[in-house]
Design a protein around this motif. Structure first.
Motif: not given
Length: 320
Positions: A138-139, A144-145, A151-152, A173-175
């Motif tokens: 993930t970069i 991320l979305l 459900g991550v 502030n996605i996760m």
């Protein structure tokens, strides 16, 4: 920002929690395969020590950790999962059983390294958090979305993510974001062909070592040199711990399930001391005397610092 430590036994869990670990991660041996496991590693360390607990021991580790408010992240972290039948049973059913044993043992989160398995596990709606492994590379914000849609709750960002990217992701502030704080790979994990520690050492005494860390003979203008040609690892983040915490990083992962517990204990203590020092307003210069000489020789003198533009190896990796 919490420090996440690798454990393999009850004793290692106790040692590293006492050293300052606020979260731990581990897998367990389901005794399905001789040398391979669903954790993304083989079953033994470089020194042939077992690095996977039984599920019974997992319950003991979880109980000990929870009494001390320490979260337990369970590894279902194999990056190359394929459909197939093993002993007249679908492989995905073995994965399901493996995870459900961990859920019953009381773990807090499942770390998954294959996108198909990730979606499969999410559909089961287990009462635990779902973490996307570093193997998913993930970069970017789009991934991320997408992971959030699945459900991550937390993503372990790529080893070679940059500080400004971490800050950008955090601002969205996605996760929850986890980054690698100590050791790691020379290349993008999940996109490298130098695979190791999958149990290959048990096959006809085959010991390839860690390919990107090995020494190679290099021919240059009729001169033969021996060099660690592919070793571009950035191992240390001591000088940026405060910046990472201020950037909004949730968890700092210490790599090393297959390494000496005594060495990892020393790392955890040093990182805890530096992190607390930054929180008290101390500068890196004020604390640098706390760093052991062997550490300075391996990391500091070679500028092998994580998330620093001054790291030439880091620039090589991202193609600058």
């Amino acid at each position: 920002m919490k420090i996440l430590a690798p454990v393999s036994t009850f004793d290692s869990a106790k040692t590293l929690i006492e050293a300052g670990a606020e979260e731990i991660y581990l897998g367990a041996d389901d005794e399905l395969f001789q040398s391979f496991s669903f954790t993304g590693r083989g079953k033994r360390s470089y020194t042939k020590e077992v690095i996977l607990s039984s599920f019974q021991k997992l319950e003991e580790i979880v109980s000990y950790a929870h009494l001390r408010n320490v979260q337990v992240n369970f590894l279902c972290n194999y990056q190359f999962f394929c459909d197939g039948i093993y002993h007249e049973k679908e492989m995905k059913l073995y994965i399901k059983e493996y995870i459900e044993k961990a859920v019953r043992a009381g773990v807090d989160a499942i770390v998954v390294g294959d996108i198909g398995v990730l979606k499969f596990v999410a559909k089961q709606q287990y009462p635990v958090s779902l973490h996307a492994s570093v193997y998913l590379k993930t970069i970017n914000e789009m991934q991320l979305l997408y992971l959030k849609e699945i459900g991550v709750k937390r993503t372990i960002l790529s080893y070679h993510i940059q500080m400004d990217e971490i800050k950008k992701f955090s601002e969205k502030n996605i996760m929850e974001l986890e980054v690698i704080g100590y050791l790691g790979c020379s290349f993008y994990n999940g996109a490298c062909s130098f695979l190791h520690d999958y149990g290959e050492g048990t096959l006809n005494n085959f010991q390839p070592g860690v390919s990107c860390k090995n020494k190679y003979k290099v021919w240059d203008d009729n001169e033969i040199r021996t060099e660690k040609l592919f070793d571009a690892e950035s191992g240390c983040a001591l000088c940026v711990l405060g910046e990472l915490e201020n950037a909004g990083v949730t968890t700092l992962k210490i790599v090393g399930r297959e390494r000496s517990i005594k060495q990892t204990e020393q790392v955890i203590k040093l990182y805890s001391k530096f992190l607390e020092g930054y929180r008290q307003g101390k500068s890196y210069t004020e604390m640098v005397s706390e760093i052991p000489l062997w550490w300075k020789r391996i990391w500091c003198s070679q500028m092998r610092c994580k998330y620093r533009e001054s790291n030439e190896n880091y620039k090589y990796i991202i193609g600058k």
